[in-house]
Scaffold this motif. Structure first.
Motif, PDB file in Angstrom:
ATOM      1  N   ASN A 147       0.838  -1.197   0.000  1.00 51.84           N
ATOM      2  CA  ASN A 147       0.000   0.000   0.000  1.00 51.84           C
ATOM      3  C   ASN A 147       0.876   1.252   0.000  1.00 51.84           C
ATOM      4  O   ASN A 147       1.062   1.883   1.042  1.00 51.84           O
ATOM      5  CB  ASN A 147      -0.936   0.000   1.210  1.00 51.84           C
ATOM      6  CG  ASN A 147      -1.933   1.142   1.179  1.00 51.84           C
ATOM      7  OD1 ASN A 147      -1.922   1.970   0.274  1.00 51.84           O
ATOM      8  ND2 ASN A 147      -2.798   1.186   2.170  1.00 51.84           N
ATOM      9  N   PRO A 148       1.391   1.651  -1.155  1.00 50.50           N
ATOM     10  CA  PRO A 148       2.293   2.798  -1.209  1.00 50.50           C
ATOM     11  C   PRO A 148       1.639   4.131  -0.832  1.00 50.50           C
ATOM     12  O   PRO A 148       2.333   5.094  -0.537  1.00 50.50           O
ATOM     13  CB  PRO A 148       2.769   2.817  -2.670  1.00 50.50           C
ATOM     14  CG  PRO A 148       1.835   1.947  -3.418  1.00 50.50           C
ATOM     15  CD  PRO A 148       1.208   1.009  -2.442  1.00 50.50           C
ATOM     16  N   LYS A 149       0.308   4.179  -0.785  1.00 47.18           N
ATOM     17  CA  LYS A 149      -0.390   5.425  -0.457  1.00 47.18           C
ATOM     18  C   LYS A 149      -0.628   5.612   1.046  1.00 47.18           C
ATOM     19  O   LYS A 149      -1.102   6.648   1.480  1.00 47.18           O
ATOM     20  CB  LYS A 149      -1.725   5.492  -1.189  1.00 47.18           C
ATOM     21  CG  LYS A 149      -1.560   5.583  -2.693  1.00 47.18           C
ATOM     22  CD  LYS A 149      -2.892   5.664  -3.382  1.00 47.18           C
ATOM     23  CE  LYS A 149      -2.668   5.740  -4.887  1.00 47.18           C
ATOM     24  NZ  LYS A 149      -3.921   5.828  -5.615  1.00 47.18           N
ATOM     25  N   LEU A 150      -0.287   4.616   1.839  1.00 41.83           N
ATOM     26  CA  LEU A 150      -0.516   4.673   3.277  1.00 41.83           C
ATOM     27  C   LEU A 150       0.282   5.817   3.892  1.00 41.83           C
ATOM     28  O   LEU A 150       1.469   5.982   3.619  1.00 41.83           O
ATOM     29  CB  LEU A 150      -0.107   3.352   3.933  1.00 41.83           C
ATOM     30  CG  LEU A 150      -0.375   3.229   5.429  1.00 41.83           C
ATOM     31  CD1 LEU A 150      -1.874   3.234   5.709  1.00 41.83           C
ATOM     32  CD2 LEU A 150       0.252   1.953   5.966  1.00 41.83           C
ATOM     33  N   LYS A 151      -0.392   6.624   4.727  1.00 43.01           N
ATOM     34  CA  LYS A 151       0.301   7.725   5.391  1.00 43.01           C
ATOM     35  C   LYS A 151      -0.178   7.840   6.836  1.00 43.01           C
ATOM     36  O   LYS A 151      -1.225   7.317   7.201  1.00 43.01           O
ATOM     37  CB  LYS A 151       0.083   9.032   4.639  1.00 43.01           C
ATOM     38  CG  LYS A 151      -1.345   9.512   4.668  1.00 43.01           C
ATOM     39  CD  LYS A 151      -1.509  10.836   3.958  1.00 43.01           C
ATOM     40  CE  LYS A 151      -2.872  11.335   4.277  1.00 43.01           C
ATOM     41  NZ  LYS A 151      -3.689  11.986   3.509  1.00 43.01           N
ATOM     42  N   LEU A 152       0.607   8.540   7.600  1.00 42.38           N
ATOM     43  CA  LEU A 152       0.257   8.813   8.985  1.00 42.38           C
ATOM     44  C   LEU A 152      -0.589  10.084   9.021  1.00 42.38           C
ATOM     45  O   LEU A 152      -0.103  11.160   8.683  1.00 42.38           O
ATOM     46  CB  LEU A 152       1.519   8.991   9.834  1.00 42.38           C
ATOM     47  CG  LEU A 152       1.306   9.377  11.290  1.00 42.38           C
ATOM     48  CD1 LEU A 152       0.525   8.294  12.031  1.00 42.38           C
ATOM     49  CD2 LEU A 152       2.631   9.646  11.974  1.00 42.38           C
ATOM     50  N   LEU A 153      -1.862   9.949   9.391  1.00 48.28           N
ATOM     51  CA  LEU A 153      -2.728  11.116   9.495  1.00 48.28           C
ATOM     52  C   LEU A 153      -2.415  11.891  10.767  1.00 48.28           C
ATOM     53  O   LEU A 153      -2.416  13.110  10.776  1.00 48.28           O
ATOM     54  CB  LEU A 153      -4.203  10.708   9.478  1.00 48.28           C
ATOM     55  CG  LEU A 153      -5.201  11.860   9.528  1.00 48.28           C
ATOM     56  CD1 LEU A 153      -5.061  12.752   8.293  1.00 48.28           C
ATOM     57  CD2 LEU A 153      -6.619  11.332   9.633  1.00 48.28           C
ATOM     58  N   GLY A 154      -2.141  11.172  11.846  1.00 55.73           N
ATOM     59  CA  GLY A 154      -1.831  11.860  13.075  1.00 55.73           C
ATOM     60  C   GLY A 154      -1.636  10.926  14.252  1.00 55.73           C
ATOM     61  O   GLY A 154      -1.908   9.730  14.173  1.00 55.73           O
TER      62      GLY A 154
END
Length: 164
Positions: A81-88
């Motif tokens: 999942n290359p789009k996974l990011k830390l929202l907070g």
């Protein structure tokens, strides 16, 4: 080795994503609440998600698991999942009257900077009681400090994602 496990279970890790993809257009948000362990379900959830909110209890050992979670996020991002990011990062069980809560939050802010939500979820009896009644705290006692904090968190998430 965790990367090998993710690679080996690649199709199994995409099952949740495939199910969610079918219903995604009906919802602005789908929240997947995972156990604190980094098991197949948690990796599956990260594989199906756009972003992650990391709750950090304002207690002594709270930061130990965060590094492991970030490592797992990195592996999931690379493997599936290359789009996974830390929202907070969300401080939970926060009690501004205790120096421990204040110190843990300061450490979290030092490391995560602007990724830390302004909202903190307080130690609150109503938040603890609501699950035993099978309802969210907003339904159980919408005037409690905990319910108000979750409402504030919702507004913050909306601002960060640009979705209402």
């Amino acid at each position: 080795d965790e990367k090998a496990e993710i690679d080996q279970n690649f199709n199994k890790n995409l099952q949740l994503k495939n199910v969610l993809f079918k219903i995604l257009e009906r919802y602005d948000y789908i929240i997947i609440d995972c156990p604190p362990s980094l098991d197949v379900f948690s990796k599956n959830a990260m594989g199906a998600s756009n972003s992650v909110i990391i709750p950090v209890q304002c207690e002594f050992y709270a930061l130990e698991g965060v590094a492991q979670l970030l490592d797992s996020m990195t592996l999931v991002k690379k493997a599936m999942n290359p789009k996974l990011k830390l929202l907070g990062v969300l401080a939970t069980m926060y009690d501004k009257r205790t120096s421990l809560s204040v110190q843990v939050l300061a450490e979290v802010k030092k490391y995560f900077k602007d990724k830390v939500f302004e909202t903190t979820i307080p130690r609150n009896v109503r938040v603890a009681e609501a699950p035993s009644h099978g309802v969210p705290v907003g339904s159980y006692d919408k005037f409690s400090k905990g319910a108000k904090a979750y409402k504030n968190l919702t507004r913050e998430v909306e601002r960060r994602t640009g979705k209402k």
